[in-house]
Design a protein around this motif. Structure first.
Motif, PDB file in Angstrom:
ATOM      1  N   ARG A  82       5.445 -17.865   4.725  1.00  0.00           N
ATOM      2  CA  ARG A  82       5.438 -16.612   4.798  1.00  0.00           C
ATOM      3  C   ARG A  82       6.701 -15.799   4.169  1.00  0.00           C
ATOM      4  O   ARG A  82       6.474 -14.669   3.742  1.00  0.00           O
ATOM      5  CB  ARG A  82       5.457 -15.974   6.181  1.00  0.00           C
ATOM      6  CG  ARG A  82       3.992 -16.203   7.205  1.00  0.00           C
ATOM      7  CD  ARG A  82       4.375 -16.409   8.700  1.00  0.00           C
ATOM      8  NE  ARG A  82       5.060 -15.519   9.235  1.00  0.00           N
ATOM      9  CZ  ARG A  82       4.321 -14.375   9.571  1.00  0.00           C
ATOM     10  NH1 ARG A  82       3.238 -14.053   9.430  1.00  0.00           N
ATOM     11  NH2 ARG A  82       5.300 -13.410  10.438  1.00  0.00           N
ATOM     12  N   ASN A  85       5.708 -14.392   0.663  1.00  0.00           N
ATOM     13  CA  ASN A  85       5.542 -13.264   0.339  1.00  0.00           C
ATOM     14  C   ASN A  85       5.948 -12.148   1.233  1.00  0.00           C
ATOM     15  O   ASN A  85       5.795 -10.964   1.410  1.00  0.00           O
ATOM     16  CB  ASN A  85       3.875 -12.942   0.203  1.00  0.00           C
ATOM     17  CG  ASN A  85       3.303 -12.960   1.714  1.00  0.00           C
ATOM     18  OD1 ASN A  85       3.912 -13.546   2.442  1.00  0.00           O
ATOM     19  ND2 ASN A  85       2.146 -12.422   1.846  1.00  0.00           N
ATOM     20  N   ARG A 113       3.881  -8.785  -3.788  1.00  0.00           N
ATOM     21  CA  ARG A 113       2.614  -8.514  -2.887  1.00  0.00           C
ATOM     22  C   ARG A 113       1.552  -8.654  -3.924  1.00  0.00           C
ATOM     23  O   ARG A 113       0.321  -8.887  -3.521  1.00  0.00           O
ATOM     24  CB  ARG A 113       2.765  -7.285  -2.205  1.00  0.00           C
ATOM     25  CG  ARG A 113       3.733  -7.331  -0.962  1.00  0.00           C
ATOM     26  CD  ARG A 113       3.026  -8.051   0.159  1.00  0.00           C
ATOM     27  NE  ARG A 113       4.350  -8.401   1.180  1.00  0.00           N
ATOM     28  CZ  ARG A 113       5.151  -7.597   1.743  1.00  0.00           C
ATOM     29  NH1 ARG A 113       4.786  -6.224   1.778  1.00  0.00           N
ATOM     30  NH2 ARG A 113       5.964  -7.985   2.477  1.00  0.00           N
ATOM     31  N   MET A 118      -2.714 -13.688   0.415  1.00  0.00           N
ATOM     32  CA  MET A 118      -2.525 -14.812   1.597  1.00  0.00           C
ATOM     33  C   MET A 118      -3.704 -14.650   2.693  1.00  0.00           C
ATOM     34  O   MET A 118      -4.467 -13.735   2.829  1.00  0.00           O
ATOM     35  CB  MET A 118      -1.172 -13.941   2.224  1.00  0.00           C
ATOM     36  CG  MET A 118      -0.917 -14.765   3.727  1.00  0.00           C
ATOM     37  SD  MET A 118       0.802 -15.221   3.756  1.00  0.00           S
ATOM     38  CE  MET A 118       0.760 -16.170   5.381  1.00  0.00           C
ATOM     39  N   PHE A 120      -4.908 -16.057   6.310  1.00  0.00           N
ATOM     40  CA  PHE A 120      -4.131 -16.361   7.644  1.00  0.00           C
ATOM     41  C   PHE A 120      -5.156 -17.264   8.609  1.00  0.00           C
ATOM     42  O   PHE A 120      -6.469 -17.184   8.503  1.00  0.00           O
ATOM     43  CB  PHE A 120      -3.869 -15.132   8.501  1.00  0.00           C
ATOM     44  CG  PHE A 120      -3.133 -14.252   7.604  1.00  0.00           C
ATOM     45  CD1 PHE A 120      -1.737 -14.125   8.032  1.00  0.00           C
ATOM     46  CD2 PHE A 120      -3.581 -13.115   6.881  1.00  0.00           C
ATOM     47  CE1 PHE A 120      -1.000 -13.147   7.284  1.00  0.00           C
ATOM     48  CE2 PHE A 120      -2.814 -12.245   6.128  1.00  0.00           C
ATOM     49  CZ  PHE A 120      -1.422 -12.091   6.436  1.00  0.00           C
ATOM     50  N   ARG A 186     -10.871 -11.030   0.183  1.00  0.00           N
ATOM     51  CA  ARG A 186      -9.983  -9.858   0.114  1.00  0.00           C
ATOM     52  C   ARG A 186      -8.565 -10.183  -0.584  1.00  0.00           C
ATOM     53  O   ARG A 186      -8.087  -9.474  -1.404  1.00  0.00           O
ATOM     54  CB  ARG A 186      -9.934  -9.530   1.598  1.00  0.00           C
ATOM     55  CG  ARG A 186      -8.904  -8.478   1.856  1.00  0.00           C
ATOM     56  CD  ARG A 186      -8.740  -7.912   3.523  1.00  0.00           C
ATOM     57  NE  ARG A 186      -7.801  -9.168   3.990  1.00  0.00           N
ATOM     58  CZ  ARG A 186      -7.669  -9.012   5.102  1.00  0.00           C
ATOM     59  NH1 ARG A 186      -8.154  -8.081   5.856  1.00  0.00           N
ATOM     60  NH2 ARG A 186      -6.906  -9.870   5.949  1.00  0.00           N
TER      61      ARG A 186
END
Ligand code: ATP
Ligand code: MG
Lengths: 277, 456
Positions: A82, A85, A113, A118, A120, A186
């Motif tokens: 984490r 980014n 970014r 990323m 999750f 996404r």
């Protein structure tokens, strides 16, 4: 160590300083020899209050490299990934990604970014938006693409992760595996150079794990740079170029899968692997 | 087809799926239903008899009162007093215009985002009949009835138009497409060589005209949404602008109908930044918002209306109605802010992180990700608060020299000939308030159900 005070008048892009390079990776796999480093992390510390979550972490990742991060629970894997980014801010040391240093500078933050996608553990899809809107949101609001272009790209990505027919549904109407694949689409929509995965299959039922791993493997083969926190040892063994083992916030050992699964050096690594295999 | 049948209840006969259709005749099933639900046991039968007797007596009593016993002249003679009070009679058309606009907008919104069910139709028709009866009773209200009917017609018209647009799948339609469609529809009609081409059916032409002139679904969404946001100012303009009524002439039920939306909409507009501010990391902002919320909630609405009457007069002056509106909005905002803050706290932190990871700025993620979800979660308590403030608009009579429906009902029964008719007057007031509150709660249910699909 602190970042140098750059004169505010000239917004020169931050350079990688030469004096604080970390020692190069001990075993860089052959297919990546000659590739430039895309991530450089040197002497990074991270504190939560007076608890040290990251302790002097230094490493570098080459472009197109697939890195799997291992470690027991609470060892700082998520915290580390984490930091890359800047969902967490590191307290000391430097992180340079694709030539951009992560610091307070907001312009750098926005640049990072868009370089780093990323995924999750809990998917974190936007439940009030359709699958299509989940994917096009960043394209339209950050990249300012026209709606039709964004949707065309989103459909392509959905085809790539194998669920183009789900475009109009809402996330709650999909299975966990499908949701995670939407989340990957996404992240890919922003055309990142690096993809971070934080335990992408841990919240999934066993029969759905494979469909997500397949997508990740395809992504790896397409040349994406990937950092994956996972307990899927099969994936680590077959897809990873290099493994990093974290324990108590420190990078304890790094090496190729072969090295890890045949002759790990550190006692803690041996113990961890014996428990998990 | 359902594969699994519900678990067999006491006496229900479970048929295999392929025999589901070939069930016993309806009359038998009805008899069974009656037996099972009304007369299952001795105690059950006794309860059924008691409640049926009670309900029957109540119904007879109500019907008797409404149609024979009550003297509704207290209402019909004071129609204008109750409805609009001192609103100038010669500006009456403004009230009807505003009503038509609002009804049409309700129809449009329902057609756009929801649908009218059988119950809604029934409710509209019954309310319409009740209103017409009151208007017709005692005569001389022909035009008012007509305008009211026209407003209801506008509601259905808006509904139908919105539904028609809803069927249009296209997202965008360029001006060029529209021109071509229109040309197709009228080309030969205007050509010199003569007359319609009979081979193009008139329905096709009509369809072409409709598609050419109507907005697409996306466009219509924007238009209706924009109208909803502007509805309140537009209504005020219709009522007040260009030699209409003055502020102080807003009176009677009209005043209730204006105060409540101002309180609700204004409250919501203030509440959103308040809720965000209370969750802020900056202490100055956080404490300011917390202080606002706690202070406002610390005193009853009645107290704040006193503030509007006396203290605000010294500070900002202005019309008493405007001060009252400000107080209502400020008061409602404190409660709504707390509901929204509660919803914000239930949102998983992953939503913020995912928004960040996609690259959205803080403002964007609040506007596009966080707030839409928080507002959805807080629809039920917010509507509860809206209904509360709707009923609390009657409080302005208690202390302010403003007169709304309840206050005007009081003056109606103060007339010597109507002194015995206070029950009628208050029942009328109660029903009037109930109708609007019921509409609000229906809309809230619809909104919740429409959102259900996006829930986790
Ligand atoms: N926001 C936070 N505040 C305080 N402590 C935290 C915070 N986030 C993480 N920690 C602590 O930092 C340590 C490392 O956490 P981290 O989530 O990085 O572990 P992990 O290796 O990802 O573990 P797991 O495999 O369980 O996900 C843990 O001891 C955790 O309690
Ligand atoms: Mg973790």
């Amino acid at each position: 160590m602190t970042s140098e005070d750059t004169a505010s008048s000239e917004p020169a892009p931050p350079k990688i300083s030469t004096e604080a390079r970390p020692e190069p990776g001990t075993m860089v796999p052959e297919r990546l020899i000659g590739q430039p480093d895309i991530i450089t992390v040197s002497h990074v510390d991270k504190w939560f209050g007076d608890f040290q979550a990251l302790d002097d972490v230094s490493l570098s990742v080459k472009e197109h490299e697939i890195v799997v991060i291992l470690g027991p629970s609470g060892s700082g894997k998520s915290t580390f990934i984490r930091c890359l980014n800047r969902l967490e801010e590191h307290d000391a040391g430097r992180i340079v990604i694709n030539g951009i240093e992560l610091n307070e500078d907001v312009r750098n933050l926005n640049a990072i970014r868009s370089e780093v996608g990323m995924v999750f553990q809990q998917f974190n899809l936007f439940p009030h938006l359709s699958v299509l809107s989940n994917i096009t949101l960043g394209l339209r609001k950050v990249r300012h693409l026209p709606r039709l272009d964004a949707e065309a790209l989103a459909i392509q990505l959905l085809e790539r992760v194998g669920i183009p027919e789900q475009a109009e549904k809402h996330p709650a109407q999909l299975s966990g595996g499908q949701q995670q694949r939407v989340a990957i689409a996404r992240a890919l929509a922003m055309q990142p150079k690096i993809m971070l995965f934080d335990e992408p299959t841990s919240a999934l039922d066993p029969e759905m794990i494979k469909e997500v791993l397949d997508v990740m493997q395809e992504l790896a083969e397409s040349g994406m740079t990937m950092l994956v926190v996972t307990h899927e040892m099969g994936f680590a063994r077959e897809v990873a170029d290099r493994l990093f083992f974290f324990d108590e916030g420190a990078l304890v050992e790094e090496g190729t899968p072969e090295h890890f699964f045949t002759s790990p050096r550190e006692e803690r690594t041996k113990l961890f692997l014996s428990q998990i295999l | 087809m359902t594969q699994q049948l519900p678990a067999p209840q006491s006496q229900r006969i479970v048929l295999p799926p392929h025999r589901q259709r070939a069930r016993r005749p309806r009359s038998v099933r009805t008899r069974e239903w009656i037996h099972r639900n009304l007369f299952p046991s001795t105690a059950g039968t006794a309860l059924t008899i008691v409640s049926v007797t009670f309900i029957a007596a109540l119904t007879v009593g109500i019907v008797w009162f409404v149609f024979f016993d009550a003297n509704w002249r207290v209402i019909t003679d004071n129609r204008w007093l109750l409805f609009a009070g001192s609103f100038p009679h010669d500006q009456e058309w403004r009230l009807w215009a505003a009503m038509g606009f609002v009804f049409a907008l309700i129809g449009l919104s329902y057609g756009m985002w929801s649908s009218l069910g059988r119950k809604d139709h029934l409710f509209i028709v019954l309310t319409g009949i009740a209103v017409i009866l009151f208007m017709g009773h005692g005569g001389a209200a022909f035009w008012s009835s007509l305008w009211f009917l026209l407003s209801i017609a506008l509601l259905f018209l808006g509904y139908v138009i919105a539904r028609t647009i809803g069927h249009d799948r296209a997202r965008q339609r360029s001006l060029l497409t529209r021109v071509i469609l229109l040309r197709f529809a009228f080309d030969d009609a205007f050509s010199l060589r003569g007359g319609f081409d009979k081979t193009v059916p008139i329905q096709t032409r009509a369809r072409a005209v409709r598609v050419a002139l109507f907005p697409t679904r996306t466009g219509a969404n924007r238009i209706v949404g924009g109208l909803l946001i502007l509805a309140l100012p537009l209504v005020l303009v219709i009522l007040l602008a260009g030699g209409g009524a003055s502020m102080r002439e807003l009176d009677g039920f009209v005043l209730n109908l204006l105060l409540a939306p101002v309180g609700i909409v204004g409250g919501l507009v203030i509440a959103i930044p308040l809720a965000i501010g209370r969750a802020s990391k900056l202490h100055a902002i956080k404490w300011t918002c917390t202080a606002y919320i706690e202070i406002v909630r610390g005193a009853p609405l009645l107290g704040w209306l006193f503030v509007a009457l006396f203290i605000l007069d010294d500070i900002i002056g202005g019309d008493l109605i405007i001060r009252t509106m400000v107080v209502l909005a400020v008061f409602t905002a404190a409660y709504m802010a707390e509901y929204i803050r509660g919803a914000l706290q239930t949102l998983p932190h992953g939503q913020y992180e995912a928004a960040q990871a996609v690259g959205l700025s803080r403002g964007q993620s609040l506007r596009l990700i966080i707030m839409p979800q928080a507002l959805r979660i807080s629809i039920p308590p917010i509507v509860g608060q809206a209904i509360a403030i709707w009923k609390d608009t009657t409080l302005v009579t208690v202390i302010l020299p403003l007169r709304e429906l309840k206050g005007n009902a009081d003056s109606a029964i103060a007339q010597s000939e109507f002194i015995p008719d206070r029950i009628e007057a208050y029942i009328f007031v109660a029903v009037a308030f109930w109708i609007v509150a019921f509409i609000m709660s229906r809309i809230s249910q619809r909104m919740e159900r429409a959102q259900g699909i996006g829930e986790r």
